[in-house]
Motif scaffolding. Structure first.
Motif, PDB file in Angstrom:
ATOM      1  N   LYS A  30       5.682  10.278  -2.579  1.00  0.00           N
ATOM      2  CA  LYS A  30       5.357   9.453  -1.714  1.00  0.00           C
ATOM      3  C   LYS A  30       5.377   9.617  -0.198  1.00  0.00           C
ATOM      4  N   VAL A  31       4.320   9.527   0.596  1.00  0.00           N
ATOM      5  CA  VAL A  31       4.377   9.701   1.988  1.00  0.00           C
ATOM      6  C   VAL A  31       4.572   8.685   2.970  1.00  0.00           C
ATOM      7  N   GLY A  32       3.691   7.401   2.409  1.00  0.00           N
ATOM      8  CA  GLY A  32       4.019   6.292   3.406  1.00  0.00           C
ATOM      9  C   GLY A  32       3.885   5.048   2.387  1.00  0.00           C
ATOM     10  N   TYR A  33       4.433   3.706   2.836  1.00  0.00           N
ATOM     11  CA  TYR A  33       4.700   2.757   2.243  1.00  0.00           C
ATOM     12  C   TYR A  33       4.746   1.454   3.128  1.00  0.00           C
ATOM     13  N   THR A  34       3.963   0.406   2.886  1.00  0.00           N
ATOM     14  CA  THR A  34       4.181  -0.588   3.570  1.00  0.00           C
ATOM     15  C   THR A  34       3.945  -1.801   2.566  1.00  0.00           C
ATOM     16  N   SER A  35       4.991  -2.750   2.677  1.00  0.00           N
ATOM     17  CA  SER A  35       5.235  -3.892   1.629  1.00  0.00           C
ATOM     18  C   SER A  35       3.972  -4.833   2.383  1.00  0.00           C
TER      19      SER A  35
ATOM     20  N   MET B  43       4.044   8.685   8.757  1.00  0.00           N
ATOM     21  CA  MET B  43       3.916   7.724   7.836  1.00  0.00           C
ATOM     22  C   MET B  43       5.407   7.258   7.197  1.00  0.00           C
ATOM     23  N   ARG B  44       6.238   8.582   7.096  1.00  0.00           N
ATOM     24  CA  ARG B  44       7.341   8.347   6.355  1.00  0.00           C
ATOM     25  C   ARG B  44       8.410   7.620   7.563  1.00  0.00           C
ATOM     26  N   ALA B  45       8.189   7.704   8.622  1.00  0.00           N
ATOM     27  CA  ALA B  45       9.151   7.044   9.373  1.00  0.00           C
ATOM     28  C   ALA B  45       8.783   5.527   9.665  1.00  0.00           C
ATOM     29  N   ALA B  46       7.790   5.139   9.149  1.00  0.00           N
ATOM     30  CA  ALA B  46       7.258   3.675   9.139  1.00  0.00           C
ATOM     31  C   ALA B  46       7.740   2.942   7.688  1.00  0.00           C
ATOM     32  N   MET B  47       8.416   3.830   6.829  1.00  0.00           N
ATOM     33  CA  MET B  47       9.084   3.194   5.688  1.00  0.00           C
ATOM     34  C   MET B  47      10.642   2.820   6.017  1.00  0.00           C
ATOM     35  N   LEU B  48      11.394   3.226   7.280  1.00  0.00           N
ATOM     36  CA  LEU B  48      12.495   3.116   7.325  1.00  0.00           C
ATOM     37  C   LEU B  48      12.660   1.591   7.814  1.00  0.00           C
ATOM     38  N   ASP B  49      12.141   0.793   8.390  1.00  0.00           N
ATOM     39  CA  ASP B  49      12.401  -0.583   9.021  1.00  0.00           C
ATOM     40  C   ASP B  49      11.189  -1.346   8.759  1.00  0.00           C
ATOM     41  N   PRO B  50      11.123  -2.010   7.887  1.00  0.00           N
ATOM     42  CA  PRO B  50       9.919  -2.891   7.674  1.00  0.00           C
ATOM     43  C   PRO B  50       9.463  -4.021   8.823  1.00  0.00           C
ATOM     44  N   ASP B  51      10.620  -4.370   9.319  1.00  0.00           N
ATOM     45  CA  ASP B  51      10.482  -5.121  10.842  1.00  0.00           C
ATOM     46  C   ASP B  51      10.105  -4.509  11.784  1.00  0.00           C
ATOM     47  N   HIS B  52       9.869  -3.323  11.842  1.00  0.00           N
ATOM     48  CA  HIS B  52       9.745  -2.613  13.193  1.00  0.00           C
ATOM     49  C   HIS B  52       8.230  -2.699  13.384  1.00  0.00           C
ATOM     50  N   THR B  53       7.589  -2.657  14.819  1.00  0.00           N
ATOM     51  CA  THR B  53       6.201  -2.856  14.954  1.00  0.00           C
ATOM     52  C   THR B  53       5.509  -1.510  14.758  1.00  0.00           C
ATOM     53  N   TYR B  54       5.957  -0.310  14.830  1.00  0.00           N
ATOM     54  CA  TYR B  54       5.316   0.774  14.566  1.00  0.00           C
ATOM     55  C   TYR B  54       3.934   1.061  15.206  1.00  0.00           C
ATOM     56  N   GLU B  55       3.849   0.660  16.448  1.00  0.00           N
ATOM     57  CA  GLU B  55       2.579   0.982  17.004  1.00  0.00           C
ATOM     58  C   GLU B  55       1.864   2.229  17.230  1.00  0.00           C
TER      59      GLU B  55
ATOM     60  N   ILE C 294       0.973  -1.164   0.086  1.00  0.00           N
ATOM     61  CA  ILE C 294       0.067  -0.024  -0.032  1.00  0.00           C
ATOM     62  C   ILE C 294       0.703   1.270   0.168  1.00  0.00           C
ATOM     63  N   VAL C 295       0.430   2.165  -0.917  1.00  0.00           N
ATOM     64  CA  VAL C 295       1.309   3.468  -1.201  1.00  0.00           C
ATOM     65  C   VAL C 295       0.391   4.632  -0.957  1.00  0.00           C
ATOM     66  N   PHE C 296       0.995   5.568   0.069  1.00  0.00           N
ATOM     67  CA  PHE C 296       0.150   6.826   0.313  1.00  0.00           C
ATOM     68  C   PHE C 296       0.992   7.767  -0.298  1.00  0.00           C
ATOM     69  N   ARG C 297       0.273   8.748  -1.022  1.00  0.00           N
ATOM     70  CA  ARG C 297       0.601   9.999  -1.778  1.00  0.00           C
ATOM     71  C   ARG C 297       0.081  11.185  -1.655  1.00  0.00           C
ATOM     72  N   ARG C 298       1.056  12.223  -1.415  1.00  0.00           N
ATOM     73  CA  ARG C 298       0.419  13.580  -1.488  1.00  0.00           C
ATOM     74  C   ARG C 298      -0.540  13.860  -2.697  1.00  0.00           C
ATOM     75  N   TYR C 299      -1.858  14.298  -2.461  1.00  0.00           N
ATOM     76  CA  TYR C 299      -2.678  14.490  -3.679  1.00  0.00           C
ATOM     77  C   TYR C 299      -2.221  15.533  -4.805  1.00  0.00           C
ATOM     78  N   SER C 300      -1.332  16.691  -4.200  1.00  0.00           N
ATOM     79  CA  SER C 300      -1.036  17.431  -5.271  1.00  0.00           C
ATOM     80  C   SER C 300      -0.042  17.453  -6.262  1.00  0.00           C
ATOM     81  N   ASP C 301       1.079  16.557  -5.750  1.00  0.00           N
ATOM     82  CA  ASP C 301       2.176  16.293  -6.454  1.00  0.00           C
ATOM     83  C   ASP C 301       2.643  14.740  -6.520  1.00  0.00           C
ATOM     84  N   GLY C 302       1.908  13.882  -5.901  1.00  0.00           N
ATOM     85  CA  GLY C 302       2.043  12.526  -6.189  1.00  0.00           C
ATOM     86  C   GLY C 302       3.341  12.176  -4.886  1.00  0.00           C
TER      87      GLY C 302
END
Length: 476
Positions: free
Chosen positions: A131-136, A412-424, A121-129
């Motif tokens: 990438k704001v967030g990403y989760t595999s 959301m950007r912080a959650a893209m750094l380490d896919p194995d982190h829990t990010y509760e 899932i990819v989250f994007r800013r509406y005006s310029d596209g």
């Protein structure tokens, strides 16, 4: 209140082959090869006390309830107000907690064949596209026991219909609009062959009265892309993309084996009606989203027509079971939820799984009401939490530009750094592994079986024997 506009899915020619499953209602075509003709549920358990169950509504929840209850040994009549079943809706997300049930029902092969398994899932800013967030989502099956799919709602409905059509003791009545319901008497008779004498019944618009032992309300609340280099990646990489904007957002993903691209646009309600088939204005849609990035404008320029419907939500109900113990709610009729967590269909199917499992153990009339109460106790807390999670995403997705939106994007950007982190607690709820486990790792079958083993067997199981002993004593 919000409403959703769904574009007619953009077809992506040239297609490598015709789509393997095209709904055609009614009559439905024979089941897709690979769809099981014989499926056993509830560990082959069949209820000693057989009921006649009326299920009102032939949607995803109603079909699932009819299937699980028939497999539990009960006779089911499905009442549907529509005179025919047609292709309605557009894309729908089959999350792991739902796909694991569909696999158990023997639909795993055909589901994989006609769906798209998103990679992220990819989250994007509406005006310029940007990438704001990403989760595999590549580890969905290994983490939660089953895949995540994108599918056309009509295809899922067709699969469930075929399951029911191949199941004994289910009768579907189209054009059967329920106008009134009599809940029955608390001590009314129970079981087939016990007509009258306090049983619940429904009155149809025609004036016909249909009687049963139990009534379940499941009727709800009321390519050009491949050739464009800017858009090619949206189809070739099967991700779900969300563009977030003040008061609005857009979700888009592939369905039907990548032959269609489903676009859902969510915006403030402007007087939409409660309908799955009401047409919207493509010109108005384009105007309302004219401030979105250029790729979105290209996508919307391809849309020939739209469907528009009102998004409905309500506070969790206090009870789903009528005091007489003969009418119970299921699916959207008791927990309609916003689509921002993609759990509406999953919750309805889970309801059906739990209810069918419990009623597969029914031996005596005295057990019915406690079993319905157990169904509510098992399901209401989970569906209420899911409703709240969906509402939270509405707030997260629609923040106005400013400090809160900037803090959301940073989270959301912080959650893209380490896919194995829990990010509760992350603003990207799909990055929160604790929430994912609670939502996607849930197993409705196991929940019902565990409850019976730990509680039901001691509290409800003995009721049948107690009643039988009382009858013996009274005869003596």
């Amino acid at each position: 209140m919000s409403s959703a506009t769904t574009s007619t899915p953009v077809t992506t020619p040239p297609a490598p082959a015709s789509h393997p499953y095209v709904p055609s209602h009614p009559p439905l075509t024979p089941a897709e090869p690979g769809t099981p003709k014989t499926v056993t549920l509830h560990s082959h358990r069949v209820a000693p006390l057989r009921l006649h169950v009326l299920v009102v509504g032939c949607g995803l929840g109603g079909l699932s309830a009819a299937f699980t209850l028939a497999k539990a040994g009960h006779r089911v009549t499905l009442l549907e107000s529509a005179s025919k079943l047609g292709e309605v809706g557009a894309g729908i997300q089959v999350t792991p907690n739902l796909s694991k049930q569909l696999r158990r029902w023997g639909l795993g092969d055909v589901l994989a064949k006609i769906s798209v398994e998103p990679e992220a899932i990819v989250f994007r800013r509406y005006s310029d596209g940007n990438k704001v967030g990403y989760t595999s989502w590549r580890r969905m099956e290994s983490d939660y026991g089953s895949p995540y799919y994108h599918i056309h709602r009509a295809d899922l409905h067709h699969l469930l219909y075929d399951l029911v059509a191949d199941t004994h003791d289910v009768t579907l009545r189209l054009g059967a609009t329920v106008k009134d319901v009599y809940p029955g008497e608390k001590n009314g008779v129970l079981g087939e062959g016990q007509e009258g004498r306090g049983r619940p019944f429904v009155t149809l618009a025609s004036g016909e009265v249909v009687e049963a032992d139990l009534v379940i309300a499941a009727d709800g609340v009321k390519s050009m892309i491949r050739e464009d280099p800017d858009l090619r990646s949206l189809v070739e990489t099967p991700e779900m993309t969300a563009w977030m904007a003040p008061g609005r957002h857009m979700m888009a993903y592939c369905i039907r084996a990548k032959q269609q691209y489903n676009i859902v646009l969510l915006h403030p309600d402007d007087g939409s009606v409660e309908s799955w088939t009401a047409e919207g204005s493509s010109d108005k849609m384009k105007a309302e989203f004219s401030d979105f990035e250029p790729r979105v404008q290209k996508l919307l320029a391809m849309v020939p027509s739209t469907l528009k419907w009102k998004l409905m939500d309500r506070e969790p109900l206090d009870t789903w079971v009528h005091p007489a113990g003969r009418i119970v709610l299921l699916g959207d009729s008791c927990h309609p939820m916003l689509p921002y967590r993609a759990q509406g269909a999953a919750m309805a199917v889970e309801d059906a799984v739990v209810l069918g499992s419990l009623l597969s153990r029914l031996e005596h009339p005295s057990q019915l009401k406690p079993m319905l109460q157990a169904y509510q106790d098992l399901r209401l807390p989970r569906t209420a939490a899911t409703q709240l999670s969906s509402r939270l995403n509405q707030k997260i997705f629609h923040l106005p530009d400013g400090p809160e939106q900037e803090a959301r994007d940073a989270s959301m950007r912080a959650a893209m750094l380490d896919p194995d982190h829990t990010y509760e607690g992350n603003q990207n709820q799909w990055a929160d592994q604790k929430k994912n486990m609670e939502q996607f790792g849930y197993d409705a079958d196991a929940a019902a079986e565990d409850w019976w083993r730990e509680i039901g067997e001691q509290q409800i199981g003995p009721l049948a024997r107690q009643e039988e002993n009382m009858r013996i004593i009274s005869r003596l």
